[in-house]
Design an enzyme around this catalytic site. Structure first.
Site, mmCIF file in Angstrom:
data_model
loop_
_atom_site.group_PDB
_atom_site.id
_atom_site.type_symbol
_atom_site.label_atom_id
_atom_site.label_comp_id
_atom_site.label_asym_id
_atom_site.label_seq_id
_atom_site.Cartn_x
_atom_site.Cartn_y
_atom_site.Cartn_z
ATOM 1 N N TYR A 238 -3.712 4.483 1.364
ATOM 2 C CA TYR A 238 -3.997 4.981 2.715
ATOM 3 C C TYR A 238 -5.192 5.935 2.709
ATOM 4 O O TYR A 238 -5.978 5.950 3.653
ATOM 5 C CB TYR A 238 -2.745 5.662 3.274
ATOM 6 C CG TYR A 238 -2.881 6.143 4.693
ATOM 7 C CD1 TYR A 238 -3.030 5.236 5.738
ATOM 8 C CD2 TYR A 238 -2.849 7.498 5.004
ATOM 9 C CE1 TYR A 238 -3.151 5.668 7.055
ATOM 10 C CE2 TYR A 238 -2.965 7.942 6.312
ATOM 11 C CZ TYR A 238 -3.116 7.023 7.326
ATOM 12 O OH TYR A 238 -3.235 7.461 8.629
ATOM 13 N N GLY B 161 0.816 -1.209 0.000
ATOM 14 C CA GLY B 161 0.000 0.000 0.000
ATOM 15 C C GLY B 161 0.846 1.255 0.000
ATOM 16 O O GLY B 161 2.005 1.245 0.431
ATOM 17 N N CYS B 162 0.262 2.345 -0.490
ATOM 18 C CA CYS B 162 0.920 3.651 -0.464
ATOM 19 C C CYS B 162 -0.140 4.700 -0.119
ATOM 20 O O CYS B 162 -1.097 4.388 0.585
ATOM 21 C CB CYS B 162 1.613 3.949 -1.799
ATOM 22 S SG CYS B 162 0.487 4.115 -3.197
ATOM 23 N N GLN B 163 0.000 5.900 -0.610
ATOM 24 C CA GLN B 163 -0.959 6.957 -0.294
ATOM 25 C C GLN B 163 -2.257 6.797 -1.090
ATOM 26 O O GLN B 163 -3.337 6.911 -0.545
ATOM 27 C CB GLN B 163 -0.332 8.332 -0.548
ATOM 28 C CG GLN B 163 -1.143 9.503 -0.026
ATOM 29 C CD GLN B 163 -1.201 9.570 1.499
ATOM 30 O OE1 GLN B 163 -0.432 8.938 2.206
ATOM 31 N NE2 GLN B 163 -2.147 10.333 2.001
#
Length: 129
Positions: free
Chosen positions: A111, A82-84
């Site tokens: 996120y 996962g990232c932003q």
């Protein structure tokens, strides 16, 4: 052999939460350390290895990404990346798959989606001065 990303499986945020909370999947947060400190998904097995770094010339890919991940996770581990917003994590998952990680999937929406679903988050306490 490079990865086109076509083999990357993207799971929605609710499925990602279910997978990491079940404890069988590790959560690999590929945002910068600063982003991670401001807040991250609450997961039993979470790791932060930045896929990109901020530089004076914009974002640059972390040249040590794969070796840093391999020091924490095995190629047979089940990983939700996962990232932003889901873009960096998609590319990171593609790189992992190309490097032999068979069970890496991308968390769609990142996120931002996690927070919008009001799922549990954790922020590191700011260091006192």
């Amino acid at each position: 052999m490079g990865s086109s990303g076509s083999e990357v499986v993207t799971v929605d945020v609710a499925e990602a939460k279910r997978l990491v909370e079940a404890g069988r999947h590790s959560y690999l947060d590929v945002r910068t350390r600063e982003e991670f400190r401001r807040g991250h998904c609450l997961a039993p097995k979470i790791f932060n290895v930045p896929y990109m770094f901020n530089s004076p010339h914009g974002r640059v890919k972390n040249p040590e990404f794969l070796s840093q991940v391999s020091s924490l996770l095995d190629q047979t581990d089940h990983i939700v990346v996962g990232c932003q917003s889901g873009v960096r994590s998609f590319h990171a998952a593609a790189d992992l798959i190309a490097a032999g990680y068979k069970n890496a999937s991308n968390m769609g929406g990142g996120y931002v989606a996690w927070v919008s679903h009001i799922f549990p988050v954790q922020a590191e306490q700011p260091h006192g001065i």
